[in-house]
Scaffold this motif. Sequence first.
Motif, PDB file in Angstrom:
ATOM      1  N   THR A 264       0.833  -1.204   0.000  1.00 33.06           N
ATOM      2  CA  THR A 264       0.000   0.000   0.000  1.00 33.06           C
ATOM      3  C   THR A 264       0.865   1.250   0.000  1.00 33.06           C
ATOM      4  O   THR A 264       0.602   2.187  -0.767  1.00 33.06           O
ATOM      5  CB  THR A 264      -0.935   0.011   1.228  1.00 33.06           C
ATOM      6  N   ALA A 265       1.893   1.269   0.820  1.00 37.55           N
ATOM      7  CA  ALA A 265       2.787   2.429   0.869  1.00 37.55           C
ATOM      8  C   ALA A 265       3.506   2.610  -0.465  1.00 37.55           C
ATOM      9  O   ALA A 265       3.653   3.743  -0.946  1.00 37.55           O
ATOM     10  CB  ALA A 265       3.795   2.268   1.997  1.00 37.55           C
ATOM     11  N   LYS A 266       3.939   1.513  -1.060  1.00 38.29           N
ATOM     12  CA  LYS A 266       4.598   1.595  -2.367  1.00 38.29           C
ATOM     13  C   LYS A 266       3.653   2.167  -3.416  1.00 38.29           C
ATOM     14  O   LYS A 266       4.042   3.023  -4.209  1.00 38.29           O
ATOM     15  CB  LYS A 266       5.077   0.215  -2.812  1.00 38.29           C
ATOM     16  N   LEU A 267       2.406   1.698  -3.411  1.00 38.87           N
ATOM     17  CA  LEU A 267       1.423   2.181  -4.373  1.00 38.87           C
ATOM     18  C   LEU A 267       1.180   3.675  -4.205  1.00 38.87           C
ATOM     19  O   LEU A 267       1.130   4.423  -5.190  1.00 38.87           O
ATOM     20  CB  LEU A 267       0.108   1.409  -4.234  1.00 38.87           C
ATOM     21  N   ILE A 268       1.056   4.121  -2.977  1.00 43.00           N
ATOM     22  CA  ILE A 268       0.833   5.547  -2.714  1.00 43.00           C
ATOM     23  C   ILE A 268       2.019   6.365  -3.211  1.00 43.00           C
ATOM     24  O   ILE A 268       1.838   7.390  -3.882  1.00 43.00           O
ATOM     25  CB  ILE A 268       0.562   5.786  -1.223  1.00 43.00           C
ATOM     26  N   TRP A 269       3.248   5.936  -2.912  1.00 42.92           N
ATOM     27  CA  TRP A 269       4.428   6.660  -3.368  1.00 42.92           C
ATOM     28  C   TRP A 269       4.512   6.686  -4.892  1.00 42.92           C
ATOM     29  O   TRP A 269       4.848   7.705  -5.489  1.00 42.92           O
ATOM     30  CB  TRP A 269       5.701   6.052  -2.790  1.00 42.92           C
ATOM     31  N   ILE A 270       4.204   5.573  -5.530  1.00 38.87           N
ATOM     32  CA  ILE A 270       4.252   5.518  -6.990  1.00 38.87           C
ATOM     33  C   ILE A 270       3.234   6.471  -7.596  1.00 38.87           C
ATOM     34  O   ILE A 270       3.528   7.204  -8.543  1.00 38.87           O
ATOM     35  CB  ILE A 270       4.052   4.075  -7.485  1.00 38.87           C
ATOM     36  N   LEU A 271       2.036   6.510  -7.036  1.00 33.94           N
ATOM     37  CA  LEU A 271       1.003   7.429  -7.540  1.00 33.94           C
ATOM     38  C   LEU A 271       1.403   8.885  -7.332  1.00 33.94           C
ATOM     39  O   LEU A 271       1.206   9.722  -8.220  1.00 33.94           O
ATOM     40  CB  LEU A 271      -0.340   7.133  -6.875  1.00 33.94           C
ATOM     41  N   VAL A 272       1.973   9.186  -6.177  1.00 35.15           N
ATOM     42  CA  VAL A 272       2.431  10.556  -5.917  1.00 35.15           C
ATOM     43  C   VAL A 272       3.506  10.949  -6.923  1.00 35.15           C
ATOM     44  O   VAL A 272       3.466  12.045  -7.497  1.00 35.15           O
ATOM     45  CB  VAL A 272       2.955  10.694  -4.465  1.00 35.15           C
ATOM     46  N   LEU A 273       4.449  10.060  -7.166  1.00 41.48           N
ATOM     47  CA  LEU A 273       5.529  10.372  -8.104  1.00 41.48           C
ATOM     48  C   LEU A 273       5.033  10.496  -9.539  1.00 41.48           C
ATOM     49  O   LEU A 273       5.561  11.295 -10.312  1.00 41.48           O
ATOM     50  CB  LEU A 273       6.623   9.304  -8.016  1.00 41.48           C
ATOM     51  N   LEU A 274       4.021   9.742  -9.902  1.00 43.34           N
ATOM     52  CA  LEU A 274       3.501   9.817 -11.264  1.00 43.34           C
ATOM     53  C   LEU A 274       2.619  11.038 -11.496  1.00 43.34           C
ATOM     54  O   LEU A 274       2.672  11.654 -12.562  1.00 43.34           O
ATOM     55  CB  LEU A 274       2.734   8.543 -11.611  1.00 43.34           C
ATOM     56  N   PHE A 275       1.795  11.392 -10.512  1.00 43.76           N
ATOM     57  CA  PHE A 275       0.860  12.499 -10.708  1.00 43.76           C
ATOM     58  C   PHE A 275       1.428  13.859 -10.319  1.00 43.76           C
ATOM     59  O   PHE A 275       0.956  14.882 -10.798  1.00 43.76           O
ATOM     60  CB  PHE A 275      -0.450  12.228  -9.946  1.00 43.76           C
ATOM     61  N   LEU A 276       2.426  13.887  -9.449  1.00 44.18           N
ATOM     62  CA  LEU A 276       3.076  15.134  -9.038  1.00 44.18           C
ATOM     63  C   LEU A 276       4.592  14.944  -9.145  1.00 44.18           C
ATOM     64  O   LEU A 276       5.276  14.877  -8.128  1.00 44.18           O
ATOM     65  CB  LEU A 276       2.697  15.487  -7.597  1.00 44.18           C
ATOM     66  N   PRO A 277       5.126  14.863 -10.352  1.00 38.07           N
ATOM     67  CA  PRO A 277       6.528  14.476 -10.492  1.00 38.07           C
ATOM     68  C   PRO A 277       7.511  15.371  -9.736  1.00 38.07           C
ATOM     69  O   PRO A 277       8.340  14.868  -8.984  1.00 38.07           O
ATOM     70  CB  PRO A 277       6.794  14.533 -11.991  1.00 38.07           C
ATOM     71  N   PHE A 278       7.443  16.669  -9.899  1.00 36.32           N
ATOM     72  CA  PHE A 278       8.424  17.540  -9.252  1.00 36.32           C
ATOM     73  C   PHE A 278       8.218  17.579  -7.746  1.00 36.32           C
ATOM     74  O   PHE A 278       9.139  17.298  -6.974  1.00 36.32           O
ATOM     75  CB  PHE A 278       8.345  18.958  -9.838  1.00 36.32           C
TER      76      PHE A 278
ATOM     77  N   GLY B 106       6.418  15.532  -5.922  1.00 31.54           N
ATOM     78  CA  GLY B 106       6.539  14.181  -5.396  1.00 31.54           C
ATOM     79  C   GLY B 106       7.986  13.771  -5.194  1.00 31.54           C
ATOM     80  O   GLY B 106       8.330  13.140  -4.203  1.00 31.54           O
ATOM     81  N   PHE B 107       8.857  14.160  -6.127  1.00 34.52           N
ATOM     82  CA  PHE B 107      10.274  13.829  -5.985  1.00 34.52           C
ATOM     83  C   PHE B 107      10.893  14.562  -4.808  1.00 34.52           C
ATOM     84  O   PHE B 107      11.657  13.979  -4.036  1.00 34.52           O
ATOM     85  CB  PHE B 107      11.039  14.157  -7.275  1.00 34.52           C
ATOM     86  N   ILE B 108      10.551  15.826  -4.631  1.00 33.79           N
ATOM     87  CA  ILE B 108      11.076  16.607  -3.509  1.00 33.79           C
ATOM     88  C   ILE B 108      10.617  15.991  -2.186  1.00 33.79           C
ATOM     89  O   ILE B 108      11.413  15.816  -1.264  1.00 33.79           O
ATOM     90  CB  ILE B 108      10.641  18.082  -3.599  1.00 33.79           C
ATOM     91  N   ILE B 109       9.339  15.637  -2.093  1.00 36.11           N
ATOM     92  CA  ILE B 109       8.812  15.012  -0.872  1.00 36.11           C
ATOM     93  C   ILE B 109       9.498  13.671  -0.639  1.00 36.11           C
ATOM     94  O   ILE B 109       9.886  13.346   0.482  1.00 36.11           O
ATOM     95  CB  ILE B 109       7.280  14.845  -0.968  1.00 36.11           C
ATOM     96  N   TRP B 110       9.668  12.893  -1.703  1.00 35.56           N
ATOM     97  CA  TRP B 110      10.320  11.583  -1.577  1.00 35.56           C
ATOM     98  C   TRP B 110      11.748  11.732  -1.056  1.00 35.56           C
ATOM     99  O   TRP B 110      12.201  10.918  -0.252  1.00 35.56           O
ATOM    100  CB  TRP B 110      10.314  10.866  -2.928  1.00 35.56           C
ATOM    101  N   LEU B 111      12.457  12.765  -1.493  1.00 39.81           N
ATOM    102  CA  LEU B 111      13.832  12.976  -1.028  1.00 39.81           C
ATOM    103  C   LEU B 111      13.903  13.127   0.489  1.00 39.81           C
ATOM    104  O   LEU B 111      14.839  12.659   1.128  1.00 39.81           O
ATOM    105  CB  LEU B 111      14.435  14.226  -1.676  1.00 39.81           C
ATOM    106  N   PHE B 112      12.903  13.810   1.058  1.00 40.39           N
ATOM    107  CA  PHE B 112      12.940  14.089   2.486  1.00 40.39           C
ATOM    108  C   PHE B 112      12.295  13.019   3.361  1.00 40.39           C
ATOM    109  O   PHE B 112      12.804  12.704   4.438  1.00 40.39           O
ATOM    110  CB  PHE B 112      12.290  15.447   2.786  1.00 40.39           C
ATOM    111  N   ILE B 113      11.180  12.436   2.926  1.00 42.47           N
ATOM    112  CA  ILE B 113      10.460  11.508   3.806  1.00 42.47           C
ATOM    113  C   ILE B 113      10.137  10.167   3.157  1.00 42.47           C
ATOM    114  O   ILE B 113       9.424   9.361   3.744  1.00 42.47           O
ATOM    115  CB  ILE B 113       9.154  12.139   4.341  1.00 42.47           C
ATOM    116  N   GLY B 114      10.652   9.919   1.972  1.00 42.06           N
ATOM    117  CA  GLY B 114      10.335   8.681   1.273  1.00 42.06           C
ATOM    118  C   GLY B 114      10.994   7.466   1.883  1.00 42.06           C
ATOM    119  O   GLY B 114      11.908   7.574   2.701  1.00 42.06           O
TER     120      GLY B 114
END
Length: 60
Positions: free
Chosen positions: A32-46, A48-56
Amino acid sequence: MSIEITGILGLILLICVIYALLQVAQSNESSTAKLIWILVLLFLPFLGFIIWLFIGPRGK
């Protein structure tokens, strides 16, 4: 000139998002967490990537 710069920045963003997607897929997080992260990265690329860098999720 702005078209070339935009294209290069877009390519860099694409590479960063693909890297983040691969790291999420290889992490030990739940499906579930992987799916949420993948959706965030696909729909909000820039953003989502910034958020992933800090809390992913971190790799393996």
